[in-house]
Write a protein that holds these residues in place. Structure first.
Motif, PDB file in Angstrom:
ATOM      1  N   LEU A   1      10.688  10.886  -5.274  1.00  0.00           N
ATOM      2  CA  LEU A   1       9.653   9.808  -5.018  1.00  0.00           C
ATOM      3  C   LEU A   1      10.774   8.250  -5.274  1.00  0.00           C
ATOM      4  O   LEU A   1       9.782   7.781  -4.551  1.00  0.00           O
ATOM      5  CB  LEU A   1       9.209   9.464  -6.590  1.00  0.00           C
ATOM      6  N   LEU A   2      11.619   8.102  -5.722  1.00  0.00           N
ATOM      7  CA  LEU A   2      12.499   6.902  -5.987  1.00  0.00           C
ATOM      8  C   LEU A   2      13.445   6.349  -4.358  1.00  0.00           C
ATOM      9  O   LEU A   2      12.648   4.868  -3.281  1.00  0.00           O
ATOM     10  CB  LEU A   2      13.263   6.776  -6.410  1.00  0.00           C
ATOM     11  N   VAL A   3      13.421   7.347  -3.443  1.00  0.00           N
ATOM     12  CA  VAL A   3      13.676   7.490  -1.862  1.00  0.00           C
ATOM     13  C   VAL A   3      12.433   6.171  -1.467  1.00  0.00           C
ATOM     14  O   VAL A   3      12.981   6.075  -0.521  1.00  0.00           O
ATOM     15  CB  VAL A   3      14.772   8.405  -1.811  1.00  0.00           C
TER      16      VAL A   3
ATOM     17  N   ALA B   1       0.816  -1.583   0.155  1.00  0.00           N
ATOM     18  CA  ALA B   1      -0.105   0.090  -0.160  1.00  0.00           C
ATOM     19  C   ALA B   1       0.669   1.185  -0.288  1.00  0.00           C
ATOM     20  O   ALA B   1       0.639   2.207  -0.589  1.00  0.00           O
ATOM     21  CB  ALA B   1      -0.503  -0.643   1.359  1.00  0.00           C
ATOM     22  N   TYR B   2       2.104   1.146   0.364  1.00  0.00           N
ATOM     23  CA  TYR B   2       2.477   2.479   0.539  1.00  0.00           C
ATOM     24  C   TYR B   2       3.681   2.574  -0.732  1.00  0.00           C
ATOM     25  O   TYR B   2       3.527   3.822  -0.519  1.00  0.00           O
ATOM     26  CB  TYR B   2       3.401   1.696   1.805  1.00  0.00           C
ATOM     27  N   TRP B   3       3.801   1.633  -1.547  1.00  0.00           N
ATOM     28  CA  TRP B   3       4.143   1.851  -2.548  1.00  0.00           C
ATOM     29  C   TRP B   3       3.596   2.390  -3.475  1.00  0.00           C
ATOM     30  O   TRP B   3       3.780   3.234  -4.569  1.00  0.00           O
ATOM     31  CB  TRP B   3       4.739   0.170  -3.161  1.00  0.00           C
ATOM     32  N   ALA B   4       1.675   2.049  -3.619  1.00  0.00           N
ATOM     33  CA  ALA B   4       1.011   2.664  -4.547  1.00  0.00           C
ATOM     34  C   ALA B   4       1.093   3.845  -3.843  1.00  0.00           C
ATOM     35  O   ALA B   4       0.456   4.781  -4.985  1.00  0.00           O
ATOM     36  CB  ALA B   4      -0.410   1.739  -4.184  1.00  0.00           C
ATOM     37  N   ALA B   5       1.247   4.195  -2.655  1.00  0.00           N
ATOM     38  CA  ALA B   5      -0.033   5.938  -2.286  1.00  0.00           C
ATOM     39  C   ALA B   5       1.571   6.524  -2.728  1.00  0.00           C
ATOM     40  O   ALA B   5       0.965   7.752  -2.902  1.00  0.00           O
ATOM     41  CB  ALA B   5       0.005   5.728  -0.555  1.00  0.00           C
ATOM     42  N   VAL B   6       3.145   6.121  -2.860  1.00  0.00           N
ATOM     43  CA  VAL B   6       4.118   7.388  -2.719  1.00  0.00           C
ATOM     44  C   VAL B   6       3.583   7.123  -4.496  1.00  0.00           C
ATOM     45  O   VAL B   6       4.639   8.806  -4.858  1.00  0.00           O
ATOM     46  CB  VAL B   6       5.439   6.120  -2.735  1.00  0.00           C
ATOM     47  N   VAL B   7       4.044   6.383  -5.317  1.00  0.00           N
ATOM     48  CA  VAL B   7       2.979   6.577  -6.751  1.00  0.00           C
ATOM     49  C   VAL B   7       2.341   7.956  -6.652  1.00  0.00           C
ATOM     50  O   VAL B   7       2.932   8.518  -7.898  1.00  0.00           O
ATOM     51  CB  VAL B   7       2.567   5.223  -7.811  1.00  0.00           C
ATOM     52  N   ILE B   8       1.138   7.307  -6.698  1.00  0.00           N
ATOM     53  CA  ILE B   8       0.086   8.447  -7.005  1.00  0.00           C
ATOM     54  C   ILE B   8       0.153   9.455  -6.274  1.00  0.00           C
ATOM     55  O   ILE B   8      -0.030  10.544  -6.925  1.00  0.00           O
ATOM     56  CB  ILE B   8      -1.276   7.240  -6.465  1.00  0.00           C
ATOM     57  N   THR B   9       1.097   9.731  -4.920  1.00  0.00           N
ATOM     58  CA  THR B   9       1.136  11.077  -4.075  1.00  0.00           C
ATOM     59  C   THR B   9       1.854  11.885  -5.317  1.00  0.00           C
ATOM     60  O   THR B   9       1.670  12.723  -5.150  1.00  0.00           O
ATOM     61  CB  THR B   9       1.103  10.821  -3.489  1.00  0.00           C
ATOM     62  N   GLY B  10       2.945  10.803  -5.565  1.00  0.00           N
ATOM     63  CA  GLY B  10       4.287  11.608  -5.873  1.00  0.00           C
ATOM     64  C   GLY B  10       3.596  12.004  -7.609  1.00  0.00           C
ATOM     65  O   GLY B  10       4.058  13.161  -8.033  1.00  0.00           O
ATOM     66  N   VAL B  11       3.516  11.375  -8.120  1.00  0.00           N
ATOM     67  CA  VAL B  11       2.904  11.818  -9.623  1.00  0.00           C
ATOM     68  C   VAL B  11       1.892  13.033  -9.360  1.00  0.00           C
ATOM     69  O   VAL B  11       1.849  14.239 -10.308  1.00  0.00           O
ATOM     70  CB  VAL B  11       1.990  10.319 -10.453  1.00  0.00           C
ATOM     71  N   VAL B  12       1.149  12.901  -8.525  1.00  0.00           N
ATOM     72  CA  VAL B  12      -0.142  14.445  -8.525  1.00  0.00           C
ATOM     73  C   VAL B  12       0.401  15.686  -8.154  1.00  0.00           C
ATOM     74  O   VAL B  12       0.318  16.771  -8.429  1.00  0.00           O
ATOM     75  CB  VAL B  12      -1.241  13.940  -7.673  1.00  0.00           C
ATOM     76  N   ALA B  13       1.522  15.036  -7.064  1.00  0.00           N
ATOM     77  CA  ALA B  13       2.139  16.307  -6.182  1.00  0.00           C
ATOM     78  C   ALA B  13       3.090  17.177  -7.458  1.00  0.00           C
ATOM     79  O   ALA B  13       3.263  18.177  -7.377  1.00  0.00           O
ATOM     80  CB  ALA B  13       3.229  15.352  -5.398  1.00  0.00           C
ATOM     81  N   MET B  14       3.890  16.562  -8.453  1.00  0.00           N
ATOM     82  CA  MET B  14       4.589  17.031  -9.200  1.00  0.00           C
ATOM     83  C   MET B  14       3.899  17.684 -10.558  1.00  0.00           C
ATOM     84  O   MET B  14       4.783  17.911 -11.170  1.00  0.00           O
ATOM     85  CB  MET B  14       5.611  15.563 -10.055  1.00  0.00           C
ATOM     86  N   ALA B  15       2.977  17.006 -10.882  1.00  0.00           N
ATOM     87  CA  ALA B  15       1.428  17.414 -11.869  1.00  0.00           C
ATOM     88  C   ALA B  15       1.064  18.739 -11.126  1.00  0.00           C
ATOM     89  O   ALA B  15       1.265  20.086 -11.639  1.00  0.00           O
ATOM     90  CB  ALA B  15       1.065  16.785 -12.013  1.00  0.00           C
TER      91      ALA B  15
END
Length: 381
Positions: free
Chosen positions: A121-123, A89-103
């Motif tokens: 995001l990777l770290v 769940a953490y990996w999914a949250a990081v990817v989803i949140t990271g993409v939104v935060a960058m956009a």
């Protein structure tokens, strides 16, 4: 020992998550980027400001649940269960949140003008961004590092085996350290011993021992002492909030007391008959909801506020419902499918090299034929 599922704990988890969510949506930021939260929700914020203490309830529950799930397990089993529980769940949250935060960057965030970089995001995927010197994709991730340090302490205990006496000794020694270390003005030692939140973990551990072995006077004393230390620190915790309005400490003390009382009721078995199915579902949604709600919710609330005239409270309520729906999707399509494969991957050792298939090619030089030796003699030597 009672075997039924402690469904009330699942309900308490969801209550803690919703409390933190209400604090983050109404108090912890400026909805329009300019005006304080009290401008939009003049009455609500004086209640939801105490939602911050949902984090403390999480830590109290964690002490109970982690001690319960560790008992009788090996160190490898404990490690595998934690990895499979935390990371999908953490990996999914990081990817989803990271993409939104960058956009869609918001004011007051991670790094590089609140727009996280790909390396951030990777770290963040390692859950070790804090010690590695990178900003968190979402501010709520700081609690995960606190949990990891607690897991390390429990892992050290598991390496020797959990027994009643050892766990009681851990509670006594750790509580002493947690009380004394802040007086030394050593930030590194403070961070290592989790002195600020240790009384909640210790209280949860003692309450689990009550649940498992019964309400022995020593266990009740440890629980009571942990509760008193937590009360003594509530005032400092509430004074750290930059809410823009006075925040009395006494309601926080009441909330902490109710948290200990609720878990004590669970430990003593008074809630064993409560087995409502929806509580189990609520517990399953709690972790992904906690991971996803903050940055994504802020982005959605800000966008709606800037492009519509919808009342703020309607936007917050709708956003909460959407975040719960997203949490269910992550649980259903990420957590459940990946939990077992990740656990098996951690537990399965590498396959040993098949030595039987490795044949060494050794060069044997031809030997000269002896005198009076026939070809058949050569073949049979």
């Amino acid at each position: 020992m009672r075997r039924s599922r402690l469904a009330v704990i699942d309900g308490l988890r969801l209550l803690a998550a919703l409390a933190v969510l209400s604090f983050h949506y109404t108090v912890a930021w400026r909805i329009d980027g300019v005006r304080v939260p009290e401008y939009f929700l003049p009455t609500t914020v004086h209640v939801t400001v105490y939602g911050l203490l949902g984090v403390e309830l999480f830590f109290l529950i964690s002490g109970f649940v982690i001690c319960m799930s560790s008992w009788g397990r090996t160190l490898g089993q404990f490690f595998a269960s934690r990895v499979s529980r935390l990371f999908p769940a953490y990996w999914a949250a990081v990817v989803i949140t990271g993409v939104v935060a960058m956009a869609y960057p918001l004011s007051g965030g991670v790094t590089d003008g609140d727009r996280p970089r790909p390396i951030d995001l990777l770290v963040n995927l390692t859950m070790l961004q804090q010690p590695l010197g990178h900003g968190a994709i979402d501010g709520v991730y700081w609690t995960l590092f606190v949990e990891l340090k607690f897991y390390l302490i429990m892992a050290l205990m598991l390496a020797r085996g959990l027994t009643y006496r050892r766990v009681v000794l851990l509670c006594a020694v750790w509580m002493t350290v947690a009380v004394l270390v802040p007086t030394l003005n050593n930030p590194a030692l403070n961070a290592l011993t989790i002195s600020e939140y240790a009384p909640y973990f210790i209280g949860g551990i003692a309450l689990y021992l009550i649940h498992r072995f019964g309400p022995a006077p020593l266990l009740l004393a440890i629980t009571g002492f942990a509760w008193l230390v937590c009360l003594a620190r509530v005032n400092d915790r509430m004074s750290d909030i930059r809410s823009g309005f006075p925040v009395p400490a006494w309601p926080g003390m009441v909330i902490v007391t109710l948290s200990f009382a609720a878990l004590l009721m669970v430990a003593l078995g008074f809630t064993d008959r409560v087995q409502w199915r929806w509580l189990t579902v609520a517990g399953a949604l709690t972790y992904p909801l906690y991971l996803l709600h903050s940055r994504l919710g802020h982005t959605l609330i800000r966008a709606v506020h800037e492009h519509s005239t919808v009342p703020v409270w309607v936007t917050i309520a709708t956003t909460t419902a959407l975040m719960m729906g997203l949490a269910w999707l992550v649980h259903r399509h990420v957590e459940q499918p990946l939990a077992r494969p990740v656990r098996d991957l951690v537990l399965t050792p590498p396959r040993p090299r098949d030595q039987d298939r490795i044949t060494a090619r050794v060069f044997v030089p031809p030997q000269p034929r002896r005198v009076n030796e026939t070809p058949r003699d050569v073949m049979t030597r």
